[in-house]
Design a protein around this motif. Structure first.
Motif, PDB file in Angstrom:
ATOM      1  N   GLY A  24      13.521  31.133  22.761  1.00 21.26           N
ATOM      2  CA  GLY A  24      14.848  30.564  22.935  1.00 21.26           C
ATOM      3  C   GLY A  24      15.757  31.434  23.776  1.00 21.26           C
ATOM      4  N   THR A  25      15.641  32.751  23.598  1.00 21.40           N
ATOM      5  CA  THR A  25      16.497  33.669  24.359  1.00 21.40           C
ATOM      6  C   THR A  25      15.880  34.044  25.697  1.00 21.40           C
TER       7      THR A  25
ATOM      8  N   ALA B 295      23.979  35.173   6.060  1.00 21.35           N
ATOM      9  CA  ALA B 295      22.836  34.261   6.059  1.00 21.35           C
ATOM     10  C   ALA B 295      23.091  33.069   6.972  1.00 21.35           C
ATOM     11  N   THR B 296      24.309  32.540   6.901  1.00 20.58           N
ATOM     12  CA  THR B 296      24.666  31.402   7.744  1.00 20.58           C
ATOM     13  C   THR B 296      24.533  31.748   9.225  1.00 20.58           C
ATOM     14  N   ASP B 297      25.021  32.929   9.600  1.00 19.06           N
ATOM     15  CA  ASP B 297      24.912  33.356  10.998  1.00 19.06           C
ATOM     16  C   ASP B 297      23.453  33.459  11.428  1.00 19.06           C
ATOM     17  N   PHE B 298      22.617  33.987  10.553  1.00 15.04           N
ATOM     18  CA  PHE B 298      21.197  34.159  10.842  1.00 15.04           C
ATOM     19  C   PHE B 298      20.541  32.810  11.125  1.00 15.04           C
ATOM     20  N   TYR B 299      20.752  31.853  10.233  1.00 13.93           N
ATOM     21  CA  TYR B 299      20.129  30.542  10.401  1.00 13.93           C
ATOM     22  C   TYR B 299      20.743  29.762  11.567  1.00 13.93           C
TER      23      TYR B 299
ATOM     24  N   ILE C  52      19.209  30.862  14.918  1.00 11.34           N
ATOM     25  CA  ILE C  52      17.866  30.328  15.158  1.00 11.34           C
ATOM     26  C   ILE C  52      17.918  28.821  15.398  1.00 11.34           C
ATOM     27  N   ALA C  53      18.813  28.142  14.679  1.00  2.75           N
ATOM     28  CA  ALA C  53      18.926  26.690  14.814  1.00  2.75           C
ATOM     29  C   ALA C  53      19.272  26.279  16.235  1.00  2.75           C
ATOM     30  N   ALA C  54      19.958  27.153  16.963  1.00  2.90           N
ATOM     31  CA  ALA C  54      20.351  26.840  18.341  1.00  2.90           C
ATOM     32  C   ALA C  54      19.141  26.560  19.224  1.00  2.90           C
ATOM     33  N   PHE C  55      17.964  27.041  18.806  1.00  2.00           N
ATOM     34  CA  PHE C  55      16.760  26.866  19.615  1.00  2.00           C
ATOM     35  C   PHE C  55      15.923  25.660  19.173  1.00  2.00           C
ATOM     36  N   LEU C  56      16.389  24.946  18.155  1.00  2.00           N
ATOM     37  CA  LEU C  56      15.649  23.792  17.649  1.00  2.00           C
ATOM     38  C   LEU C  56      15.981  22.527  18.443  1.00  2.00           C
TER      39      LEU C  56
ATOM     40  N   MET D 114      19.231  22.766  28.169  1.00  2.00           N
ATOM     41  CA  MET D 114      18.086  22.022  27.624  1.00  2.00           C
ATOM     42  C   MET D 114      17.354  22.891  26.623  1.00  2.00           C
ATOM     43  N   THR D 115      17.022  22.328  25.450  1.00  2.00           N
ATOM     44  CA  THR D 115      16.359  23.089  24.400  1.00  2.00           C
ATOM     45  C   THR D 115      14.911  23.365  24.767  1.00  2.00           C
ATOM     46  N   THR D 116      14.464  24.599  24.599  1.00  2.00           N
ATOM     47  CA  THR D 116      13.087  24.956  24.868  1.00  2.00           C
ATOM     48  C   THR D 116      12.175  24.267  23.867  1.00  2.00           C
ATOM     49  N   PRO D 117      11.089  23.617  24.340  1.00  2.00           N
ATOM     50  CA  PRO D 117      10.160  22.972  23.398  1.00  2.00           C
ATOM     51  C   PRO D 117       9.629  24.000  22.405  1.00  2.00           C
ATOM     52  N   VAL D 118       9.560  23.614  21.140  1.00  2.00           N
ATOM     53  CA  VAL D 118       9.088  24.551  20.120  1.00  2.00           C
ATOM     54  C   VAL D 118       7.986  23.910  19.294  1.00  2.00           C
ATOM     55  N   ASP D 119       7.171  24.769  18.725  1.00  2.00           N
ATOM     56  CA  ASP D 119       6.101  24.330  17.838  1.00  2.00           C
ATOM     57  C   ASP D 119       6.737  23.715  16.590  1.00  2.00           C
ATOM     58  N   SER D 120       6.251  22.561  16.173  1.00  2.00           N
ATOM     59  CA  SER D 120       6.824  21.898  14.995  1.00  2.00           C
ATOM     60  C   SER D 120       6.701  22.760  13.749  1.00  2.00           C
ATOM     61  N   SER D 121       5.708  23.638  13.730  1.00  2.00           N
ATOM     62  CA  SER D 121       5.544  24.517  12.564  1.00  2.00           C
ATOM     63  C   SER D 121       6.700  25.503  12.443  1.00  2.00           C
TER      64      SER D 121
END
Length: 217
Positions: free
Chosen positions: A188-189, A106-110, A113-117, A1-8
């Motif tokens: 996320g981690t 760059a792709t790996d970096f993004y 992070i995207a995994a936590f969205l 389940m994805t952790t809720p994140v701030d929309s900002s």
């Protein structure tokens, strides 16, 4: 389940990636002029076209979220511009290595992070970052050059190391200067060491890409 994140934090990531795609378009279109053949020029032009398509997808999503895309991208301009200015290729082969290795970093970096969205933004980012198959062209061209000239591997290996050094500095600067992205990674981690571990994974992936090109990492 994805952790809720701030929309900002979502807006920050989409803004960073939107500007990254825009600069990638500019760079690839410019590097295409270094191509020694029309086939090579066309290949980089197609890569550039894919990047601008991705940019439009991201800016459209930002607009849906009620955010001005230019405002979302602006905070990331200095770091990304500094990276590209410090790693401007002087030859066709350097351009290809940057397109494969630099963009891969760059792709790996993004992607990390995207995994936590939450979706649909996670799905959008992963779709934008998906391999379009253009990387295969860069690998074939560089490997052929490496086999044809024994001076090429050493020179391009040094270039690849420079790329990873600059890319890591850029990634760490982006995280350090944007608290919401750092908080997203840590949340996320579930580990304060999340940022360091992310960098380690990206570095490991870089090593594999360099070997795929026939270069020493």
């Amino acid at each position: 389940m994805t952790t809720p994140v701030d929309s900002s934090a979502v807006v920050d990531l989409l803004g960073a990636l939107a500007y990254a795609e825009l600069t990638a378009f500019d760079r690839l279109a410019e590097d295409a002029r270094l191509a020694p053949t029309l086939t090579g020029r066309a290949a980089l032009a197609r890569m550039a076209a894919a990047e601008i398509t991705h940019h439009v997808q991201l800016t459209d999503r930002l607009a849906e979220l009620g955010v001005d895309p230019a405002v979302a991208m602006t905070p990331f301009v200095p770091a990304l511009d500094a990276f590209h200015e410090s790693t401007r290729p002087s030859t066709w082969l350097e351009g290809l290595v940057k397109a494969y290795v630099g963009d891969g970093l760059a792709t790996d970096f993004y992607r990390e992070i995207a995994a936590f969205l939450p979706d649909p933004d996670r799905a959008l980012v992963l779709d934008v970052l998906a391999d379009t198959g253009h990387a295969d062209f860069a690998v074939r061209e560089v490997r052929a050059a490496v086999k044809a000239d024994r001076k090429v591997p050493g020179r391009l290996s040094l270039w690849g190391r420079r790329l990873v050094g600059e890319a890591m500095s850029q990634s760490q600067a982006v995280i350090a200067e944007h608290d919401r992205l750092a908080e997203l990674i840590i949340a996320g981690t579930g580990d304060i060491r999340g940022v360091a571990l992310l960098i380690e994974r990206i570095t490991s992936a870089h090593t594999k890409r360099m070997k795929a090109l026939g270069l020493n990492p």
